[in-house]
Design a protein around this motif. Structure first.
Motif, PDB file in Angstrom:
ATOM      1  N   LEU A  90       9.448   7.128 -10.996  1.00  0.00           N
ATOM      2  CA  LEU A  90       8.559   6.026 -10.789  1.00  0.00           C
ATOM      3  C   LEU A  90       8.178   5.029 -12.095  1.00  0.00           C
ATOM      4  O   LEU A  90       7.830   5.811 -12.904  1.00  0.00           O
ATOM      5  CB  LEU A  90       7.417   6.275  -9.953  1.00  0.00           C
ATOM      6  CG  LEU A  90       7.620   6.784  -8.410  1.00  0.00           C
ATOM      7  CD1 LEU A  90       6.332   6.929  -7.815  1.00  0.00           C
ATOM      8  CD2 LEU A  90       8.554   5.616  -7.771  1.00  0.00           C
ATOM      9  N   GLU A  91       8.439   3.912 -12.128  1.00  0.00           N
ATOM     10  CA  GLU A  91       8.044   2.915 -13.078  1.00  0.00           C
ATOM     11  C   GLU A  91       7.193   2.005 -12.657  1.00  0.00           C
ATOM     12  O   GLU A  91       7.539   1.362 -11.687  1.00  0.00           O
ATOM     13  CB  GLU A  91       9.593   2.627 -13.659  1.00  0.00           C
ATOM     14  CG  GLU A  91       9.198   1.888 -14.980  1.00  0.00           C
ATOM     15  CD  GLU A  91      10.915   1.683 -15.759  1.00  0.00           C
ATOM     16  OE1 GLU A  91      10.653   0.826 -16.606  1.00  0.00           O
ATOM     17  OE2 GLU A  91      11.605   2.590 -15.449  1.00  0.00           O
ATOM     18  N   ALA A 119       0.997   9.338  -7.330  1.00  0.00           N
ATOM     19  CA  ALA A 119       0.693  10.686  -7.210  1.00  0.00           C
ATOM     20  C   ALA A 119       0.861  10.948  -5.619  1.00  0.00           C
ATOM     21  O   ALA A 119       1.540  12.014  -5.013  1.00  0.00           O
ATOM     22  CB  ALA A 119      -0.699  10.923  -7.493  1.00  0.00           C
ATOM     23  N   GLU A 120       0.497   9.908  -4.772  1.00  0.00           N
ATOM     24  CA  GLU A 120       0.568  10.153  -3.204  1.00  0.00           C
ATOM     25  C   GLU A 120       2.058  10.368  -2.912  1.00  0.00           C
ATOM     26  O   GLU A 120       2.504  11.152  -1.944  1.00  0.00           O
ATOM     27  CB  GLU A 120       0.034   8.928  -2.399  1.00  0.00           C
ATOM     28  CG  GLU A 120      -1.291   8.659  -2.349  1.00  0.00           C
ATOM     29  CD  GLU A 120      -1.859   7.363  -1.895  1.00  0.00           C
ATOM     30  OE1 GLU A 120      -1.088   6.680  -1.523  1.00  0.00           O
ATOM     31  OE2 GLU A 120      -3.193   7.220  -2.180  1.00  0.00           O
ATOM     32  N   GLY A 124       5.944  13.611 -10.021  1.00  0.00           N
ATOM     33  CA  GLY A 124       5.498  14.224 -11.257  1.00  0.00           C
ATOM     34  C   GLY A 124       4.820  13.577 -12.283  1.00  0.00           C
ATOM     35  O   GLY A 124       3.992  14.156 -13.073  1.00  0.00           O
ATOM     36  N   ALA A 125       5.380  12.366 -12.473  1.00  0.00           N
ATOM     37  CA  ALA A 125       5.128  11.344 -13.701  1.00  0.00           C
ATOM     38  C   ALA A 125       5.218   9.883 -13.341  1.00  0.00           C
ATOM     39  O   ALA A 125       6.241   9.817 -12.399  1.00  0.00           O
ATOM     40  CB  ALA A 125       5.690  11.800 -15.005  1.00  0.00           C
ATOM     41  N   GLU A 162       4.660   7.402 -20.756  1.00  0.00           N
ATOM     42  CA  GLU A 162       4.666   8.075 -19.712  1.00  0.00           C
ATOM     43  C   GLU A 162       3.288   8.845 -19.289  1.00  0.00           C
ATOM     44  O   GLU A 162       2.563   9.115 -20.298  1.00  0.00           O
ATOM     45  CB  GLU A 162       5.816   9.225 -19.679  1.00  0.00           C
ATOM     46  CG  GLU A 162       6.111   9.921 -18.416  1.00  0.00           C
ATOM     47  CD  GLU A 162       7.387  10.763 -18.425  1.00  0.00           C
ATOM     48  OE1 GLU A 162       8.414  10.531 -18.110  1.00  0.00           O
ATOM     49  OE2 GLU A 162       7.378  11.912 -19.337  1.00  0.00           O
ATOM     50  N   ARG A 163       2.977   8.994 -18.102  1.00  0.00           N
ATOM     51  CA  ARG A 163       1.966   9.864 -17.684  1.00  0.00           C
ATOM     52  C   ARG A 163       2.274  10.871 -16.680  1.00  0.00           C
ATOM     53  O   ARG A 163       3.072  10.491 -15.793  1.00  0.00           O
ATOM     54  CB  ARG A 163       0.671   8.876 -17.152  1.00  0.00           C
ATOM     55  CG  ARG A 163      -0.443   9.430 -16.683  1.00  0.00           C
ATOM     56  CD  ARG A 163      -1.434   8.467 -15.919  1.00  0.00           C
ATOM     57  NE  ARG A 163      -2.646   9.044 -15.621  1.00  0.00           N
ATOM     58  CZ  ARG A 163      -3.133   9.936 -14.697  1.00  0.00           C
ATOM     59  NH1 ARG A 163      -2.186  10.016 -14.015  1.00  0.00           N
ATOM     60  NH2 ARG A 163      -4.385  10.075 -14.610  1.00  0.00           N
ATOM     61  N   ALA A 164       1.924  11.956 -17.052  1.00  0.00           N
ATOM     62  CA  ALA A 164       1.870  13.114 -15.829  1.00  0.00           C
ATOM     63  C   ALA A 164       0.897  12.928 -14.947  1.00  0.00           C
ATOM     64  O   ALA A 164      -0.065  12.580 -15.046  1.00  0.00           O
ATOM     65  CB  ALA A 164       1.796  14.458 -16.571  1.00  0.00           C
ATOM     66  N   LEU A 165       1.360  13.352 -13.786  1.00  0.00           N
ATOM     67  CA  LEU A 165       0.403  13.176 -12.586  1.00  0.00           C
ATOM     68  C   LEU A 165      -0.012  14.585 -12.012  1.00  0.00           C
ATOM     69  O   LEU A 165       0.561  15.663 -12.254  1.00  0.00           O
ATOM     70  CB  LEU A 165       1.215  12.447 -11.431  1.00  0.00           C
ATOM     71  CG  LEU A 165       1.640  10.819 -11.780  1.00  0.00           C
ATOM     72  CD1 LEU A 165       2.574  10.488 -10.581  1.00  0.00           C
ATOM     73  CD2 LEU A 165       0.362  10.142 -12.041  1.00  0.00           C
TER      74      LEU A 165
END
Length: 165
Positions: A90-91, A119-120, A124-125, A162-165
């Protein structure tokens, strides 16, 4: 008349978008500003590259497989953000706030809603790219836990995060 301080975030599948919802004007401003910042200013939307004109004129088709977040103040669209699937991830793209509404938490609200959506969806990121001269945007992304990562886009001066979820 709606209180100009109240902003709501509306999440819409791209295929439900309408050219009349104010998204086209936000995207026009975003693309015109971006081209100017890249040193390639254009006079109006008609002079933008075809791919950007397509987003502006027909967001329903351009973002058919995406989720579009629109920030609204009363009936006015004051910010936007697109969450798209790219290369299996996802971007976040096209984060823009109407300059008259900056400093009111619009971008933060859009970004928070995008992260919640990611997240929903079980990702994962979530990732994004931003021009290195957009230091305010980079600082916002860092506050939301994004970190610079190896580039997946070889355009000069583009920072990938990037951000981990």
């Amino acid at each position: 008349m709606a209180d100009q301080r109240e902003v709501s975030i509306v999440r819409r599948p791209g295929r439900t978008l309408s050219a009349e919802d104010g998204l086209g004007a936000l995207l026009t401003a975003y693309h015109l500003r971006t081209e100017a910042e890249k040193g390639q200013p254009v006079a109006d939307a008609d002079a933008l590259p075809d791919r950007y004109r397509a987003e502006i004129s027909d967001p329903r088709t351009a973002f058919a497989d995406d989720v579009v977040l629109v920030a609204r103040s009363g009936s006015a669209a004051v910010g936007c953000l697109v969450v798209t699937a790219a290369d299996g991830q996802l971007e976040i793209k096209r984060l823009w706030t109407d300059p008259a509404f900056r400093g009111r938490g619009v971008a933060s609200g859009l970004l928070g809603a995008a992260i919640a959506h990611a997240a929903e969806s079980g990702a994962g990121a979530v990732r994004l790219s931003v021009w290195k001269w957009r230091t305010g945007a980079i600082a916002l992304y860092e506050r939301f836990g994004f970190a610079v990562t190896e580039s997946w886009d070889e355009r000069d001066q583009l920072v990938c995060m990037e951000r981990a979820l």
